[in-house]
Scaffold this active site. Structure first.
Site, PDB file in Angstrom:
ATOM      1  N   THR A   1     -12.946   0.520  -4.411  1.00  0.00           N
ATOM      2  CA  THR A   1     -12.309   0.995  -3.187  1.00  0.00           C
ATOM      3  C   THR A   1     -13.264   1.842  -2.355  1.00  0.00           C
ATOM      4  OG1 THR A   1     -10.305   2.070  -2.358  1.00  0.00           O
ATOM      5  CG2 THR A   1     -11.375   3.073  -4.279  1.00  0.00           C
TER       6      THR A   1
ATOM      7  N   GLU B   1      -6.028   4.590  -9.876  1.00  0.00           N
ATOM      8  CA  GLU B   1      -7.322   5.132  -9.457  1.00  0.00           C
ATOM      9  C   GLU B   1      -7.893   6.178 -10.409  1.00  0.00           C
ATOM     10  OE1 GLU B   1      -9.505   6.276  -5.297  1.00  0.00           O
ATOM     11  OE2 GLU B   1      -7.598   5.238  -5.427  1.00  0.00           O
TER      12      GLU B   1
ATOM     13  N   ASP C   1       0.846  -1.180   0.000  1.00  0.00           N
ATOM     14  CA  ASP C   1       0.000   0.000   0.000  1.00  0.00           C
ATOM     15  C   ASP C   1       0.892   1.244   0.000  1.00  0.00           C
ATOM     16  OD1 ASP C   1      -2.244   1.558   0.066  1.00  0.00           O
ATOM     17  OD2 ASP C   1      -2.728   1.187   2.166  1.00  0.00           O
TER      18      ASP C   1
ATOM     19  N   LYS D   1      -9.118   1.435 -10.339  1.00  0.00           N
ATOM     20  CA  LYS D   1      -9.624   1.613  -8.974  1.00  0.00           C
ATOM     21  C   LYS D   1     -10.729   2.670  -8.969  1.00  0.00           C
ATOM     22  CE  LYS D   1      -7.335   1.698  -4.467  1.00  0.00           C
ATOM     23  NZ  LYS D   1      -6.084   2.144  -3.800  1.00  0.00           N
TER      24      LYS D   1
ATOM     25  N   PHE E   1     -12.271  -1.442   3.712  1.00  0.00           N
ATOM     26  CA  PHE E   1     -11.348  -0.738   4.592  1.00  0.00           C
ATOM     27  C   PHE E   1     -11.541  -1.175   6.042  1.00  0.00           C
ATOM     28  CE2 PHE E   1      -9.763   3.217   2.191  1.00  0.00           C
ATOM     29  CZ  PHE E   1      -9.727   2.529   0.994  1.00  0.00           C
TER      30      PHE E   1
END
Length: 321
Positions: free
Chosen positions: A156, A96, A17, A132, A178
């Site tokens: 996400t 993303e 990450d 993403k 998350f």
């Protein structure tokens, strides 16, 4: 005895990450994931300066308004970063879509196609790229379209069971529920300073999602994300994938204790019936989940703000150049 990171890698695909190329080279994860916040941090690193210059040069050769030129530059920067990351890992990288498009299905689809086209243009195998997208209703619908075109998606900012079910029904390749941000919300609301790892609200959420998807034979990959401590990671050992910061990877590497598997397709069991979620039920489910609604909105705002800051950084460099 092997350390906990090596034990985890034996049962879960470990994803880095971070957008820091040196950290990725050090930890050698299978996959990597980026977002505007990570790219903004990476943009300060010396290894990114040539990419910033190339992105600005590319954007200046394209036609369009000043706003479109900035979009070209940041898109090209993200794709270059993805290319460099793919040179260091064997798996996939997530890139993303601009969070400001989170409530526009067609704009999200268009941006995703553009990013994939850029990857193809610079010679990257696009099967190694995940797009993403924020798990709004509109984002999920965009993913449904893209998946049918062969463009795999990572949904996400996922905080709820409702979002996870809708993503799986849409055929999303991967979801990123998350963990830490769910914990943050519950700590603030409860006034507690901590939860035992096995009772962590984020851990319980991902466990529920994982068991439901495996019980009902969805192909969607579950990738736990946004960890605050190694206890959360250990409680999700065996999850399909976990995306972990370099700091927590180091903690796991330095821990020589035993790591027990907690999740597996063979032992997954959910008593919940298979759900179908039309838009009204999705929106009602989100309305009834204050945590998910608040954290989704907060996450979109934060990613959008970091995208704007990244654009300002690029604009400043372009003027100096």
């Amino acid at each position: 005895m092997s350390n906990k990171l090596e034990q985890l890698k034996a049962m879960t695909t470990v994803v880095a990450d971070t957008g820091d190329l040196e950290a990725i080279a050090q930890w050698r994860p299978v996959d990597a994931t980026t977002n505007p916040s990570l790219l903004l941090k990476a943009a300060d690193l010396p290894t990114y300066r040539p990419m910033l210059d190339a992105a600005i040069n590319y954007a200046q050769q394209q036609s369009g308004s000043d706003i479109e030129t900035l979009a070209h530059a940041t898109d090209y920067l993200a794709v270059q970063a993805g290319q460099k990351i793919l040179e260091l890992i064997p798996g996939v990288v997530s890139t993303e879509v601009d969070a400001r498009l989170s409530f526009d299905t067609q704009a999200t689809v268009d941006k995703a196609r553009h990013l994939i086209a850029l990857y193809d243009q610079i010679g990257v195998d696009t099967s190694r790229v995940l797009i993403k997208i924020a798990a709004t209703w509109e984002g999920i619908r965009a993913a449904e379209i893209l998946e049918k075109e062969g463009i795999r998606c990572n949904l996400t900012l996922l905080f709820s069971f409702t979002q996870a079910v809708a993503c799986a029904e849409a055929g999303a390749f991967l979801i990123s529920p998350f963990v830490g941000r769910i914990l943050d919300w519950h700590l603030k609301q409860s006034g507690k300073t901590a939860y035992p790892a096995a009772e962590d609200p984020g851990v319980l959420s991902v466990t529920r999602i994982y068991n439901y998807l495996k019980t009902h034979n969805y192909n969607t990959v579950v990738m736990g994300a946004s960890f605050r401590n190694t206890g959360e990671i250990e409680e999700l050992a065996g999850c399909d994938r976990l995306t972990i910061s370099p700091a927590l990877l180091e903690e796991l590497q330095n821990d020589k204790g035993d790591l027990a598997r907690q999740l597996s397709p063979e032992t997954a069991a959910s008593a919940e019936s298979k759900l179908m979620l039309p838009e009204r039920d999705f929106r009602w489910g989100m309305n009834e989940d204050a945590m998910a609604t608040e954290k989704l909105a907060e996450g979109i705002r934060k990613f959008a703000a970091d995208q704007v800051e990244l654009e300002l950084r690029v604009q400043k460099i372009a003027k100096v150049a």
